[in-house]
Design an enzyme around this catalytic site. Structure first.
Site, PDB file in Angstrom:
ATOM      1  N   THR A  35       0.820  -1.205   0.000  1.00 32.04           N
ATOM      2  CA  THR A  35       0.000   0.000   0.000  1.00 32.04           C
ATOM      3  C   THR A  35       0.858   1.261   0.000  1.00 32.04           C
ATOM      4  OG1 THR A  35      -0.123  -0.201   2.400  1.00 32.04           O
ATOM      5  CG2 THR A  35      -2.022  -1.004   1.149  1.00 32.04           C
ATOM      6  N   ASP A  36       2.141   1.128   0.353  1.00 31.04           N
ATOM      7  CA  ASP A  36       2.936   2.347   0.565  1.00 31.04           C
ATOM      8  C   ASP A  36       3.193   3.111  -0.727  1.00 31.04           C
ATOM      9  OD1 ASP A  36       4.691   0.317  -0.258  1.00 31.04           O
ATOM     10  OD2 ASP A  36       6.345   1.023   0.998  1.00 31.04           O
ATOM     11  N   ASP A 175       9.551   0.994   4.441  1.00 28.79           N
ATOM     12  CA  ASP A 175      10.667   0.339   5.108  1.00 28.79           C
ATOM     13  C   ASP A 175      11.621   1.354   5.720  1.00 28.79           C
ATOM     14  OD1 ASP A 175       9.477  -1.914   4.161  1.00 28.79           O
ATOM     15  OD2 ASP A 175      11.018  -2.401   2.688  1.00 28.79           O
TER      16      ASP A 175
END
Length: 391
Positions: A35-36, A175
């Site tokens: 989703t990022d 991340d």
């Protein structure tokens, strides 16, 4: 750890006097996968596993980099005057990419440095060893060269930029953000479209987060990760012919279902469905955690895995075996693939009284089915990247 790193530094580069000692964590994402880069929400946390480093300035413009994890590669030597991606640099392309990205942003080092690193994140496990190394390099550069106005969010964005443009993986921001901004005993509820975030305490009372490593290494650059991103981009373009949206994360489920037929390619429609539904699952999951409804949080984790397996197609046989086995164990609240996919790890929430049964059930059954062992870690949620001390 410090003593081992210093001993290696002394042997390779001489005295550690005046050097810095640094740490950067790995991360696990509890929910909100792929989703990022689609403008949605994620919910990762930093781990106490990570990458340690000793670094010290040099008098010339050389960069000498050594990893205890890849000691067979020896010292990798590069120059501040020739920061280009080279296959022979191997793992060192990640720190070199960050130095290159900082230079492009106007932050130039006046001399090189020597570096020794050691990471206890299993390589290729999907726990973000690359992001850990990128943010670690950013912390080192900020400290050694006095880049005082560079924030931790700047370092996260720099790490992402370098991975996208130097190393060729079109990753999102999750991340690096989790690695840079981690907080002990908290996960980060991050809106990747705005970078607005809040810390949510992870209070599981009578349960633990267990990470299971399939020992199937993934490589996002070599995998279909970039293809998935392109498929979502194509689906978004199709939707934009009917809707005024900037990302798939702008959609709720009802609007997506109403307009999904404008995405003519069935594969692209499945990819978009995952991005939209996963974003909503993540928002719902954080609410469940805040209200103490861990059972519902686990149900949403399970739904996430099914979507990643069927709609986004980033799981693999070994991961599906681990998840199916986990779902069969009483006391497992939820289990799913975590990370970019195509191998790596699962993340499970397991009641304390079921942890031994979980390991003793899954371990032998997995080995029998796939021919090699899995590894189990109890996740401890730690702080983000930091300088630990001056040596």
């Amino acid at each position: 750890m410090k003593e081992i790193l210093c001993a290696n530094f002394n042997k390779l580069f001489g005295s550690t006097e005046g050097a810095g000692f640094y740490f950067s964590p790995g991360r696990v994402n509890l929910i909100g996968e792929h989703t990022d880069y689609n403008g949605g929400h994620v919910f990762p946390c930093a781990l106490t596993l990570g990458t340690y480093a000793v670094a010290k300035k040099r008098a010339d413009r050389n960069l000498r980099l050594y990893s205890m994890n890849f000691d067979h590669l020896g010292i990798i030597t590069a120059s501040l005057d020739d920061l280009t991606y080279k296959p022979e640099y191997d793992w060192a392309n990640y720190p070199l990419g960050v130095i290159w990205a900082l230079q492009k942003k106007g932050y130039r080092a006046d001399c090189g440095f020597d570096l020794v690193i050691y990471g206890n994140i299993p390589n290729g496990s999907g726990l973000s060893s690359s992001a850990s190394l990128e943010v670690l390099t950013g912390i080192i550069m900020k400290d050694l060269y006095g880049f005082k106005d560079v924030t931790m969010i700047d370092l996260a964005l720099t790490g992402q930029y370098s991975e996208n443009n130097f190393n060729g993986c079109n990753c999102g921001i999750m991340d690096q953000f989790a690695v840079a901004m981690g907080k002990k005993d908290h996960a980060i509820f991050l809106d990747t479209s705005t970078l607005q975030y809040e810390y949510a305490p992870v209070e599981l009372d009578d349960a633990k987060i267990i990470i299971t490593n399939s020992k199937v290494k993934h490589s996002l650059v070599d995998s279909q990760y970039n293809r998935r991103r392109q498929e979502c981009s194509d689906a978004l373009r199709a939707l934009q012919t009917e809707l005024d949206i900037h990302s798939l994360g702008d959609l709720d489920i009802d609007v997506f279902e109403k307009f999904k037929e404008v995405i003519k390619d069935p594969v692209e429609q499945k990819r978009a469905k995952h991005a939209v539904y996963e974003n909503q699952r993540t928002i719902e999951a954080v609410t469940a955690l805040k209200t103490g409804n861990i059972t519902h949080f686990g149900e949403l984790m399970n739904q996430s895995h099914i979507s990643l397996r069927d709609d986004y197609e980033v799981s693999c046989k070994e991961i599906d075996i681990l998840v199916d086995l986990a779902w069969s164990v009483p006391g497992v609240i939820g289990s799913r693939i975590t990370g970019g996919g195509f191998g790596g790890c699962t993340v499970s929430i397991v009641k304390n009284e079921a942890i031994i049964t979980f390991i003793n059930t899954i371990g032998p059954a997995y080995k029998e089915k796939v021919g090699h062992e899995a590894e189990f870690y109890t996740a401890e949620i730690g702080n983000g990247a930091q300088k630990l001390e001056i040596l």
